[in-house]
Design an enzyme around this catalytic site. Structure first.
Site, mmCIF file in Angstrom:
data_model
loop_
_atom_site.group_PDB
_atom_site.id
_atom_site.type_symbol
_atom_site.label_atom_id
_atom_site.label_comp_id
_atom_site.label_asym_id
_atom_site.label_seq_id
_atom_site.Cartn_x
_atom_site.Cartn_y
_atom_site.Cartn_z
ATOM 1 N N GLY A 99 -25.885 -22.539 28.500
ATOM 2 C CA GLY A 99 -25.674 -21.565 29.564
ATOM 3 C C GLY A 99 -26.550 -20.350 29.320
ATOM 4 O O GLY A 99 -26.995 -20.122 28.191
ATOM 5 N N GLN A 143 -28.964 -11.649 29.896
ATOM 6 C CA GLN A 143 -29.587 -11.992 28.610
ATOM 7 C C GLN A 143 -31.110 -11.964 28.652
ATOM 8 O O GLN A 143 -31.753 -11.968 27.602
ATOM 9 C CB GLN A 143 -29.098 -13.361 28.136
ATOM 10 C CG GLN A 143 -27.607 -13.365 27.776
ATOM 11 C CD GLN A 143 -27.129 -14.739 27.402
ATOM 12 O OE1 GLN A 143 -26.818 -15.555 28.271
ATOM 13 N NE2 GLN A 143 -27.106 -15.040 26.106
ATOM 14 N N CYS A 182 -23.664 -17.596 20.735
ATOM 15 C CA CYS A 182 -24.352 -16.923 21.835
ATOM 16 C C CYS A 182 -25.806 -16.715 21.454
ATOM 17 O O CYS A 182 -26.109 -16.278 20.338
ATOM 18 C CB CYS A 182 -23.687 -15.576 22.117
ATOM 19 S SG CYS A 182 -24.445 -14.691 23.489
ATOM 20 N N LEU A 183 -26.696 -17.022 22.393
ATOM 21 C CA LEU A 183 -28.131 -16.865 22.126
ATOM 22 C C LEU A 183 -28.494 -15.395 21.882
ATOM 23 O O LEU A 183 -29.512 -15.121 21.274
ATOM 24 C CB LEU A 183 -28.941 -17.428 23.304
ATOM 25 C CG LEU A 183 -28.818 -18.957 23.497
ATOM 26 C CD1 LEU A 183 -29.393 -19.367 24.844
ATOM 27 C CD2 LEU A 183 -29.496 -19.706 22.360
ATOM 28 N N HIS A 200 -17.737 -17.597 29.439
ATOM 29 C CA HIS A 200 -18.667 -16.928 28.523
ATOM 30 C C HIS A 200 -19.812 -16.274 29.304
ATOM 31 O O HIS A 200 -20.174 -15.118 29.044
ATOM 32 C CB HIS A 200 -19.186 -17.970 27.515
ATOM 33 C CG HIS A 200 -20.216 -17.477 26.551
ATOM 34 N ND1 HIS A 200 -19.983 -17.385 25.188
ATOM 35 C CD2 HIS A 200 -21.488 -17.060 26.723
ATOM 36 C CE1 HIS A 200 -21.065 -16.931 24.595
ATOM 37 N NE2 HIS A 200 -22.012 -16.722 25.496
ATOM 38 N N GLU A 201 -20.373 -17.003 30.276
ATOM 39 C CA GLU A 201 -21.503 -16.470 31.068
ATOM 40 C C GLU A 201 -21.041 -15.352 32.008
ATOM 41 O O GLU A 201 -21.731 -14.345 32.168
ATOM 42 C CB GLU A 201 -22.186 -17.573 31.877
ATOM 43 C CG GLU A 201 -22.725 -18.748 31.084
ATOM 44 C CD GLU A 201 -23.488 -18.362 29.841
ATOM 45 O OE1 GLU A 201 -24.070 -17.263 29.784
ATOM 46 O OE2 GLU A 201 -23.502 -19.158 28.893
ATOM 47 N N HIS A 247 -20.864 -12.141 30.284
ATOM 48 C CA HIS A 247 -22.178 -11.493 30.131
ATOM 49 C C HIS A 247 -22.503 -10.607 31.337
ATOM 50 O O HIS A 247 -23.053 -9.517 31.186
ATOM 51 C CB HIS A 247 -23.293 -12.532 29.993
ATOM 52 C CG HIS A 247 -23.504 -13.044 28.604
ATOM 53 N ND1 HIS A 247 -23.804 -12.225 27.530
ATOM 54 C CD2 HIS A 247 -23.483 -14.305 28.094
ATOM 55 C CE1 HIS A 247 -23.961 -12.960 26.437
ATOM 56 N NE2 HIS A 247 -23.768 -14.237 26.743
#
Ligand code: GNR
Ligand code: NI
Length: 188
Positions: free
Chosen positions: A46, A51, A97-98, A139-140, A143
């Site tokens: 995702g 991000q 998480c990236l 999660h997204e 963000h």
């Protein structure tokens, strides 16, 4: 299409609330394509526009199992997503998480969610999700609200991560890597 740079802690832009998209036009579709390309390259399951430092309410997902040879990729795009319903039932699952590289911790979240959003054509859609898809959607969506998964873990663990990623803390952390003659190696 282009692979964009994924920002990481302690970048303050990760804490910005993203703005709703007024119209799903060519520019927004180009953003979706960049998000997907960047997500696949990372690789991740995702990615939110936040991000890549674009404060717009756009996010992409692909939770298709890689080991399943019959199923190809399943790119999903969401514009102005909102949680319409979440289950009372929750579960703890490990997340990463990236934007917080190399840190993984269990997060408690609702197991199922219903989301409303605009699709690639700007058409309103609803989706009922559970399992990894529900987890990734939440999660997204976090963000887009400037929320990170570490906000859902204990303060002790969160502070430890924030310290590791803040500039002074990061330098300190580098100096404390194994092999260096520091307090920990002296004690060993
Ligand atoms: O690639 C990712 N894996 C992942 C695993 C468990 C829960 C959430 C995620 S999302 C993450 C990519 C990412 O940082 N998206 O924002
Ligand atoms: Ni993330």
């Amino acid at each position: 299409m282009a692979i964009r740079t994924i920002i990481t802690l302690p970048d303050k832009r990760l804490r910005q609330r993203a703005e709703p998209v007024a119209q799903v036009d060519a520019e927004v579709r180009a953003l979706m394509d960049d998000l997907l390309e960047t997500m696949y390259a990372a690789p991740g399951i995702g990615l939110a526009a936040t991000q890549i430092a674009v404060p717009k309410r756009v996010m992409v997902l692909d939770v298709a199992k890689r080991e399943d040879e019959n199923a190809g990729p399943n790119p999903m795009v969401f514009v102005n997503p909102e949680i319409l319903w979440s289950s009372e039932e929750t579960a703890a699952r490990e997340e990463g998480c990236l934007s917080i590289p190399e840190f993984f911790e269990e997060v408690v979240r609702p197991v199922s969610v219903h989301v409303g959003y605009l699709d690639r054509e700007g058409k309103r859609q609803e989706l009922e999700a559970e399992g990894i898809l529900a987890r990734c959607l939440q999660h997204e969506l976090d963000h887009l609200n400037g929320v990170l998964f570490i906000d859902h873990i204990s303060r002790l663990k969160r502070d430890r991560v924030l310290k590791k990623f803040n500039k002074a803390g990061k330098r300190e952390n580098e100096e404390r890597k194994p092999g260096r003659h520091d307090i920990e190696t002296e004690r060993a």
